[in-house]
Design a protein around this motif. Structure first.
Motif, PDB file in Angstrom:
ATOM      1  N   VAL A  58      26.933   6.491  17.986  1.00  0.00           N
ATOM      2  CA  VAL A  58      27.197   5.984  16.379  1.00  0.00           C
ATOM      3  C   VAL A  58      27.635   4.380  16.471  1.00  0.00           C
ATOM      4  O   VAL A  58      28.686   4.404  17.324  1.00  0.00           O
ATOM      5  CB  VAL A  58      27.968   7.014  15.740  1.00  0.00           C
ATOM      6  CG1 VAL A  58      28.290   6.336  14.346  1.00  0.00           C
ATOM      7  CG2 VAL A  58      27.417   8.310  15.510  1.00  0.00           C
ATOM      8  N   VAL A  59      27.207   3.532  15.873  1.00  0.00           N
ATOM      9  CA  VAL A  59      27.619   2.044  15.962  1.00  0.00           C
ATOM     10  C   VAL A  59      27.841   1.914  14.718  1.00  0.00           C
ATOM     11  O   VAL A  59      27.135   1.906  13.596  1.00  0.00           O
ATOM     12  CB  VAL A  59      26.583   1.232  16.622  1.00  0.00           C
ATOM     13  CG1 VAL A  59      27.001  -0.022  16.811  1.00  0.00           C
ATOM     14  CG2 VAL A  59      25.971   1.818  17.989  1.00  0.00           C
ATOM     15  N   PRO A  60      28.936   1.141  14.358  1.00  0.00           N
ATOM     16  CA  PRO A  60      29.543   0.945  13.010  1.00  0.00           C
ATOM     17  C   PRO A  60      28.721  -0.101  12.504  1.00  0.00           C
ATOM     18  O   PRO A  60      28.343  -1.063  13.115  1.00  0.00           O
ATOM     19  CB  PRO A  60      30.770   0.641  12.973  1.00  0.00           C
ATOM     20  CG  PRO A  60      31.568   1.031  14.349  1.00  0.00           C
ATOM     21  CD  PRO A  60      30.209   1.219  15.345  1.00  0.00           C
ATOM     22  N   ALA A  61      28.496  -0.414  11.268  1.00  0.00           N
ATOM     23  CA  ALA A  61      27.367  -1.469  10.668  1.00  0.00           C
ATOM     24  C   ALA A  61      28.157  -2.584  10.759  1.00  0.00           C
ATOM     25  O   ALA A  61      27.331  -3.690  11.095  1.00  0.00           O
ATOM     26  CB  ALA A  61      27.144  -1.130   9.367  1.00  0.00           C
ATOM     27  N   ALA A  62      29.511  -2.747  10.782  1.00  0.00           N
ATOM     28  CA  ALA A  62      30.043  -4.314  10.831  1.00  0.00           C
ATOM     29  C   ALA A  62      30.074  -4.636  12.307  1.00  0.00           C
ATOM     30  O   ALA A  62      29.838  -5.918  12.653  1.00  0.00           O
ATOM     31  CB  ALA A  62      31.445  -4.003  10.586  1.00  0.00           C
ATOM     32  N   TYR A  63      29.977  -3.908  13.304  1.00  0.00           N
ATOM     33  CA  TYR A  63      29.861  -4.260  14.743  1.00  0.00           C
ATOM     34  C   TYR A  63      28.443  -4.554  14.808  1.00  0.00           C
ATOM     35  O   TYR A  63      28.181  -5.729  15.743  1.00  0.00           O
ATOM     36  CB  TYR A  63      30.206  -3.028  15.687  1.00  0.00           C
ATOM     37  CG  TYR A  63      30.230  -3.508  17.064  1.00  0.00           C
ATOM     38  CD1 TYR A  63      31.121  -4.221  17.721  1.00  0.00           C
ATOM     39  CD2 TYR A  63      28.738  -3.148  17.750  1.00  0.00           C
ATOM     40  CE1 TYR A  63      30.746  -4.612  19.046  1.00  0.00           C
ATOM     41  CE2 TYR A  63      28.773  -3.324  19.127  1.00  0.00           C
ATOM     42  CZ  TYR A  63      29.675  -4.295  19.681  1.00  0.00           C
ATOM     43  OH  TYR A  63      29.519  -4.455  21.269  1.00  0.00           O
ATOM     44  N   VAL A  64      27.637  -3.988  14.249  1.00  0.00           N
ATOM     45  CA  VAL A  64      25.979  -4.334  14.560  1.00  0.00           C
ATOM     46  C   VAL A  64      25.824  -5.741  14.136  1.00  0.00           C
ATOM     47  O   VAL A  64      25.092  -6.679  14.434  1.00  0.00           O
ATOM     48  CB  VAL A  64      25.371  -3.187  13.808  1.00  0.00           C
ATOM     49  CG1 VAL A  64      23.570  -3.680  13.601  1.00  0.00           C
ATOM     50  CG2 VAL A  64      25.348  -2.138  14.652  1.00  0.00           C
ATOM     51  N   ARG A  65      26.234  -6.112  12.748  1.00  0.00           N
ATOM     52  CA  ARG A  65      26.054  -7.220  12.131  1.00  0.00           C
ATOM     53  C   ARG A  65      26.684  -8.323  12.891  1.00  0.00           C
ATOM     54  O   ARG A  65      26.290  -9.518  12.856  1.00  0.00           O
ATOM     55  CB  ARG A  65      26.661  -7.295  10.615  1.00  0.00           C
ATOM     56  CG  ARG A  65      25.949  -6.460   9.729  1.00  0.00           C
ATOM     57  CD  ARG A  65      26.079  -6.789   8.131  1.00  0.00           C
ATOM     58  NE  ARG A  65      27.633  -6.646   7.960  1.00  0.00           N
ATOM     59  CZ  ARG A  65      28.110  -5.328   7.440  1.00  0.00           C
ATOM     60  NH1 ARG A  65      27.225  -4.508   7.131  1.00  0.00           N
ATOM     61  NH2 ARG A  65      29.255  -5.275   7.524  1.00  0.00           N
ATOM     62  N   ARG A  66      27.679  -8.024  13.628  1.00  0.00           N
ATOM     63  CA  ARG A  66      28.571  -9.277  14.380  1.00  0.00           C
ATOM     64  C   ARG A  66      27.683  -9.458  15.723  1.00  0.00           C
ATOM     65  O   ARG A  66      27.811 -10.606  16.075  1.00  0.00           O
ATOM     66  CB  ARG A  66      29.855  -8.814  14.660  1.00  0.00           C
ATOM     67  CG  ARG A  66      30.637  -9.832  15.332  1.00  0.00           C
ATOM     68  CD  ARG A  66      32.271  -9.499  14.979  1.00  0.00           C
ATOM     69  NE  ARG A  66      32.795  -8.213  15.172  1.00  0.00           N
ATOM     70  CZ  ARG A  66      33.314  -7.686  16.099  1.00  0.00           C
ATOM     71  NH1 ARG A  66      33.435  -8.595  17.557  1.00  0.00           N
ATOM     72  NH2 ARG A  66      33.502  -6.351  16.347  1.00  0.00           N
ATOM     73  N   ASP A 347      33.196 -12.744   9.951  1.00  0.00           N
ATOM     74  CA  ASP A 347      31.882 -13.203  10.076  1.00  0.00           C
ATOM     75  C   ASP A 347      31.717 -14.739   9.219  1.00  0.00           C
ATOM     76  O   ASP A 347      31.201 -15.393   9.629  1.00  0.00           O
ATOM     77  CB  ASP A 347      30.641 -12.276   9.599  1.00  0.00           C
ATOM     78  CG  ASP A 347      30.814 -11.148  10.649  1.00  0.00           C
ATOM     79  OD1 ASP A 347      30.893 -11.087  11.638  1.00  0.00           O
ATOM     80  OD2 ASP A 347      30.083 -10.049  10.064  1.00  0.00           O
ATOM     81  N   ARG A 348      32.293 -14.610   8.091  1.00  0.00           N
ATOM     82  CA  ARG A 348      32.252 -15.872   7.324  1.00  0.00           C
ATOM     83  C   ARG A 348      33.114 -16.914   8.079  1.00  0.00           C
ATOM     84  O   ARG A 348      32.912 -18.228   7.885  1.00  0.00           O
ATOM     85  CB  ARG A 348      33.038 -15.643   5.865  1.00  0.00           C
ATOM     86  CG  ARG A 348      32.243 -14.385   5.246  1.00  0.00           C
ATOM     87  CD  ARG A 348      32.529 -14.638   3.613  1.00  0.00           C
ATOM     88  NE  ARG A 348      33.822 -14.322   3.325  1.00  0.00           N
ATOM     89  CZ  ARG A 348      34.356 -12.973   3.149  1.00  0.00           C
ATOM     90  NH1 ARG A 348      33.422 -11.919   3.140  1.00  0.00           N
ATOM     91  NH2 ARG A 348      35.601 -12.630   2.874  1.00  0.00           N
ATOM     92  N   LEU A 349      34.172 -16.685   8.615  1.00  0.00           N
ATOM     93  CA  LEU A 349      35.097 -17.655   9.287  1.00  0.00           C
ATOM     94  C   LEU A 349      34.209 -18.215  10.549  1.00  0.00           C
ATOM     95  O   LEU A 349      34.199 -19.374  10.804  1.00  0.00           O
ATOM     96  CB  LEU A 349      36.510 -17.100   9.693  1.00  0.00           C
ATOM     97  CG  LEU A 349      37.376 -16.739   8.677  1.00  0.00           C
ATOM     98  CD1 LEU A 349      38.771 -16.153   9.196  1.00  0.00           C
ATOM     99  CD2 LEU A 349      37.822 -17.835   7.804  1.00  0.00           C
TER     100      LEU A 349
END
Length: 528
Positions: A58-66, A347-349
């Protein structure tokens, strides 16, 4: 094979690092075969993340986007390598700050058939069917360790393919020269040799490779390569009888040691209390908890917040004091403190100051950090034509490094370009290798100008510093990252250069100092 069957004692030691299993058909099966080399390595990196963090696929979506590019996320979804699971109040993902009462709403990605291939760490009742395919072991630091980390994605996959060849053909780490030329092109073989991933042996009458038609009477003279530390990492097939005997003896010694440990634990638990009856009951209870409810491979010291994990029963404890009760009540009211900003803000920074310059102004600032002397010479009207020509050549070379770095991050490789390669070696044939090596190193970070860039650099420096101390055994509190970021942002506003701050943070890292107030004190002492 007989000439290379003997191994030194140091090479026979077992490798104790954690690993993932990579099936021998990974490079060509119907699911992962059509993926690009960079996509394959990204998928391997996700499996390593799950093994390191014990998330059971299981991989968190926030980590995947990063860490995963958008086009790779779409490719993985189309290939069926994972599926997305929404995080709702009824079915929270329970990762990070997500709780049953306050879901994060970001969701998770579940990797396809992870439990069939890799080791699981949660105690679920239904176990998936065991995967019977042959596999090689890939250590979880394969993508970033000192030997294989600097290699390009194509070189990494070529090395994996060589290991798979050795396992399929049971050569115990020996690759014939003809097969090595077929799997890896010349520049990849040179990179593997430079990195120490293998070493070459000549095929002579005294040491024949015995592959194909090669014999001691008629050696093929082509030579063979021996993979570095193959016998420490992978399964050996040269002596199956000896392997079976070692496995049997290891099983017997392990069983005897477990029985002795069980008897020793029972005697220790029984002597913990003064009451004989209470001590025997407590010992029986603790033995049942330790040896009946913990499955093989579970680590009690590592917490896992996934659904379905039963809570281990604890022995009765004395009633808490009024002070501890009030403290626990206040902590339950406050709830878990969320990490500042979260992945979305990060991510925004980071987008405010990307590594590859997005504008011409940012490109000029990066070049000024790469070749400051050349920029200064070109700006001096009194410099001679020879110095101007040398400075222009350095500036062109730095611009070629930026272009190669952008190409390497986008495709995982750098295409040969004679015009650009001549900038790195005008009279030889090593220009491409030098440009490829330069593309594998991150570009220097330009000095921040806008408030977004200042905040982004402060966030990165604080994140890297606190994370490095935590990896080295530090105990930084939850607010340390935000305090350090605010202090760094204030120091940037006071005109302190980033090189000074990086050097001071490196010195604080060696001393294990995480307090943000110490940074300003050390800078003040250095100035005075």
């Amino acid at each position: 094979m007989g000439a290379v069957s003997g191994t030194p004692a140091a090479e026979a030691r077992k490798d104790g690092r954690a690993y993932i299993k990579l099936s021998l058909d990974f490079l060509e099966n119907h699911r992962t075969g059509p993926l690009s080399p960079v996509a394959k390595l990204t998928l391997i990196g996700l499996w390593m993340y799950c093994a390191r963090n014990r998330t059971d696929g299981v991989v968190p979506a926030a980590y995947v986007r990063r860490v995963v590019r958008k086009r790779f996320r779409e490719v993985f979804t189309a290939a069926g390598c994972w599926h997305h699971r929404e995080c709702t109040t009824a079915a929270p993902c329970l990762h990070g700050v997500c709780a049953a009462g306050a879901s994060c709403g970001q969701g998770v990605y579940v990797l396809h058939d992870y439990g069939k291939h890799q080791s699981l760490h949660s105690s679920t009742g239904d176990k998936p069917a065991r995967d019977t395919r042959a596999y090689i072991k890939l250590s979880v630091d394969f993508l970033e360790n000192h030997r294989t980390g600097p290699l390009s994605p194509v070189a990494k996959l070529s090395l994996i393919e060589l290991w798979m060849y050795c396992h399929r053909n049971r050569t115990d780490g020996v690759v014939p020269a003809a097969q090595a030329r077929k799997i890896a092109p010349g520049r990849i073989r040179d990179a593997l040799t430079t990195a120490g991933c293998w070493h070459h042996h000549e095929c002579t009458a005294a040491t024949p490779c015995r592959h194909g038609g090669c014999t001691m009477a008629a050696p093929c003279r082509q030579g063979f390569a021996i993979m570095h530390d193959y016998r420490r990492h992978q399964t050996i097939h040269s002596d199956p009888i000896r392997r079976q005997e070692q496995a049997r003896s290891a099983g017997e010694s392990g069983g005897l040691a477990k029985a002795e440990n069980r008897r020793h634990t029972a005697s220790e638990i029984a002597s913990e209390t003064t009451d004989a009856g209470g001590g025997l009951a407590y010992a029986s209870h603790k033995l049942q908890v330790i040896y009946s409810s913990i499955p093989l491979g579970d680590n009690p010291a590592v917490s896992n917040a996934r659904e379905g994990k039963p809570q281990r029963e604890k022995p009765p404890s004395p009633s808490p004091s009024p002070q501890s009760q009030s403290r626990s009540q206040s902590q339950s009211r406050l709830g878990p403190r969320a990490r500042h900003g979260g992945h979305d803000v990060a991510d925004r920074l980071n987008a405010a100051a990307p590594e590859i310059p997005a504008t011409q102004a940012m490109r000029r600032r990066v070049l000024a950090r790469m070749v400051p002397d050349a920029v200064e010479v070109l700006a001096d009207p009194h410099a001679g034509p020879i110095r101007h020509a040398q400075a222009q050549a350095e500036l062109d070379r730095a611009a070629a490094v930026i272009a190669a770095r952008a190409e390497f991050l986008d495709t995982g490789d750098v295409v040969e370009n004679p015009k650009a390669d001549r900038l790195f070696d005008p009279h030889g044939d090593t220009g491409y290798a030098r440009r490829m090596a330069a593309a594998q190193h991150p570009l220097p970070v330009p000095d921040p100008v806008t408030p977004g860039e200042v905040r982004a650099m402060a966030f990165r420096l604080a994140r890297d510093h606190i994370d490095a101390i935590t990896r080295h055994g530090g105990r930084a509190p939850g607010s340390a990252r935000e305090a350090m970021r605010a202090e760094l942002e204030a120091l940037f506003g006071d005109g302190v250069h980033q090189d000074v701050l990086r050097a001071e943070l490196a010195a604080m890292l060696n001393g294990g100092i995480w307090a943000a107030s110490k940074l300003r004190e050390r800078l003040h002492q250095a100035r005075t």
